[in-house]
Enzyme design. Structure first.
Site, PDB file in Angstrom:
ATOM      1  NE  ARG A  87      -2.476  -0.559   3.522  1.00 32.65           N
ATOM      2  CZ  ARG A  87      -2.900   0.296   4.436  1.00 32.65           C
ATOM      3  NH1 ARG A  87      -3.932   1.062   4.202  1.00 32.65           N
ATOM      4  NH2 ARG A  87      -2.291   0.392   5.600  1.00 32.65           N
ATOM      5  CB  SER A 150       5.290  -6.703   8.065  1.00 31.67           C
ATOM      6  OG  SER A 150       4.611  -5.557   7.693  1.00 31.67           O
ATOM      7  CG  ASP A 203       3.705  -5.462  10.923  1.00 29.45           C
ATOM      8  OD1 ASP A 203       4.627  -5.709  11.719  1.00 29.45           O
ATOM      9  OD2 ASP A 203       2.989  -6.350  10.414  1.00 29.45           O
TER      10      ASP A 203
HETATM   11  C1  GLC Z   1       6.105 -11.696  11.274  1.00 29.14           C
HETATM   12  C2  GLC Z   1       7.295 -10.752  11.068  1.00 29.14           C
HETATM   13  C3  GLC Z   1       7.172  -9.534  11.956  1.00 29.14           C
HETATM   14  C4  GLC Z   1       5.811  -8.887  11.787  1.00 29.14           C
HETATM   15  C5  GLC Z   1       4.705  -9.913  12.025  1.00 29.14           C
HETATM   16  C6  GLC Z   1       3.309  -9.334  11.850  1.00 29.14           C
HETATM   17  O1  GLC Z   1       6.178 -12.221  12.554  1.00 29.14           O
HETATM   18  O2  GLC Z   1       8.507 -11.442  11.340  1.00 29.14           O
HETATM   19  O3  GLC Z   1       8.197  -8.600  11.674  1.00 29.14           O
HETATM   20  O4  GLC Z   1       5.674  -7.811  12.673  1.00 29.14           O
HETATM   21  O5  GLC Z   1       4.875 -10.993  11.133  1.00 29.14           O
HETATM   22  O6  GLC Z   1       3.072  -8.895  10.548  1.00 29.14           O
END
Ligand code: GLC
Length: 464
Positions: A87, A150, A203
């Site tokens: 996004r 993320s 995230d």
């Molecule tokens: C996975 C990633 C992490 C992220 C999570 C939620 O655990 O390693 O960095 O925050 O997913 O999306």
């Protein structure tokens, strides 16, 4: 146990089916005593990660040391990379905690997922800016952008950090061990775009900051979605491994990367043969053990393993299967949520899933009840285990529970899985005093990850 809890009673089941359900109930329903032991270990692992690098809980410094005041105004940009979509956002802050976003979603192409990820992202930024006539010319200052990424990154500054490993199904070669901001900045340069990646944001950190803009009492941001993880404000004095300057606020947001909990020795989580099978066949075996029991990416597959185990003993669908049911990942976690709330006498919704979606005709009412029980068990274990991380983190800063605090949460499990929020919250309440629990507000921080990255980009540019 199964026979006494009506949720797990299967009317008309054979003794062997009853027996198998009993076994599953004993594996998947976790007592508070069991959870208490896991919480204790989780706390120990948090301390270990605060003291040194390279531990199971990475406790990653985010370099975010401020809180938004809520009265900031202006428009800021962000990029939010998830496992399936990207996004691009323009976020406008109204100065009273209000946020307006304009965003465009781009589905990651197969090529982007396997090879050209960063060029693809840069291209999307270019499209977004050009479509809105926002591309800065040579005379204008570059646009500062916050980048929500993320995946676990060892941050080295607010806008640099190396990828530790891919999680959740993305697996682009040549990125692990490299600075993801550099990779993106180079791709933006190749397009001649005057865009500067001002902040690299997990995230969960974004979710926390977006919650904090609206509610200054926010202390923790959590994702219960495709993956799971959390971030919280920690007192820098407790971050023993920190070698940088002490921030004037005295605190920093840490990205726990809690999905990795118990991945080193598989010693505390309630592993069943169905979990082990999933782990062995996953893209990242022996990694993300906690995430694999909780998050949306995996629950359907755990249920599929259970159902095939039952079918192989002729306790489900009389041993029949289909090409679809035999294929890995064919049970989406959303099927489990539909099944768990199907209260029709003939379990019509479950029938649709088994016969139409999974293509196994002629399910009996017993089969459908079994499917529903399995869905309920897998969902309930996820919600109960989720509370482990929440309790451990809240108790880590127990002094904050003397006053009202907000916990911002996003993700499909939290938003859509029936009963997830209430079971998680109820479980949390068993491990806190009533006064502490009353002070906690769990709130949905919808799409907070992108908004939070824009807010962090703003905080960074205010300080320049
Ligand atoms: C996975 C990633 C992490 C992220 C999570 C939620 O655990 O390693 O960095 O925050 O997913 O999306």
């Amino acid at each position: 146990m199964a026979s006494s809890d009506p949720r797990f009673a299967v009317k008309g089941a054979s003794p062997a089916q009853h027996q198998a359900i009993e076994t599953l109930v004993s594996q998947f329903l976790l007592t508070d005593e069991r959870l208490a032991v896991i919480i204790k270990e989780f706390r120990r692992r948090m301390e270990e990660g605060l003291a040194a690098d390279g531990k199971v809980l990475k406790m990653i410094p985010s370099y975010v040391t401020q809180r938004p005041r809520g009265d900031e105004t202006g428009s800021y940009f962000a990029l939010d990379l998830g496992g399936t979509n990207l996004r691009v956002l323009k976020v406008t802050l109204d100065g009273h905690g209000g946020i307006k976003t304009e965003h465009q979603k781009f589905a990651l192409t197969e090529e982007a997922k396997s090879r050209t990820l960063f060029d693809f992202i840069a291209q999307c930024v270019e499209n977004f800016l050009d479509d809105r006539n926002l591309r800065p010319t040579g005379q204008q200052p570059p646009i500062n952008i916050g980048f929500t990424f993320s995946y676990p990154v060892q941050q080295t500054s607010i806008n640099s950090g190396t990828l530790v490993q891919w999680t959740k199904g993305l697996n682009v070669p040549g990125c692990v061990g490299r600075d993801v901001v550099r990779l993106l900045q180079d791709a933006l340069l190749r397009l001649g775009l005057r865009v500067k990646v001002a902040a690299l944001v997990n995230d969960t950190v974004g979710t926390l900051l977006s919650a904090a803009y609206k509610d200054p009492s926010s202390q923790m941001g959590i994702i219960f979605g495709t993956g799971t993880n959390a971030a919280y404000y920690e007192n820098v004095n407790n971050l023993i491994k920190w070698k940088g300057p002490n921030p004037s606020s005295g605190e920093m947001v840490l990205n726990i990367e809690w999905g990795a909990f118990d991945s080193d020795d598989f010693g505390f989580l309630p592993f069943t043969p169905h979990d082990i099978k999933l782990d062995r066949k996953s893209l990242n075996p022996r990694k993300q053990a906690y995430e694999k029991m909780i998050s949306g990416m995996y629950l359907g597959e755990i249920a599929r393993n259970i159902l095939l185990w039952l079918a192989d003993q002729r306790l489900f669908l009389d041993g029949r299967s289909s090409e679809i049911l035999n294929a890995m990942w064919s049970i989406d976690t959303s099927y489990l949520s539909s099944a768990a709330v199907d209260d029709s006498s003939e379990l019509i919704e479950v029938q649709q899933i088994i016969e139409k979606t999974l293509n196994v005709p002629n399910s009996s009412l017993v089969d459908r009840q079994v499917f529903k029980v399995v869905s309920t068990l897998v969902g309930e274990r996820s919600a109960r285990l989720s509370a482990v991380g929440v309790v451990a983190t809240l108790l880590k800063r127990a002094e904050l529970l003397d006053n009202p605090i907000n916990v911002g949460i996003d993700g499909s499990m939290f938003e859509h899985y029936p009963g997830f929020e209430s079971i998680m919250a109820e479980t949390v309440s068993h491990f806190l005093t009533p006064e502490q629990f009353k002070n906690i507000n769990f709130s949905l921080a919808k799409d907070g990850s992108g908004v939070g990255a824009a807010i962090i980009a703003m905080l960074v540019s205010e300080n320049q």
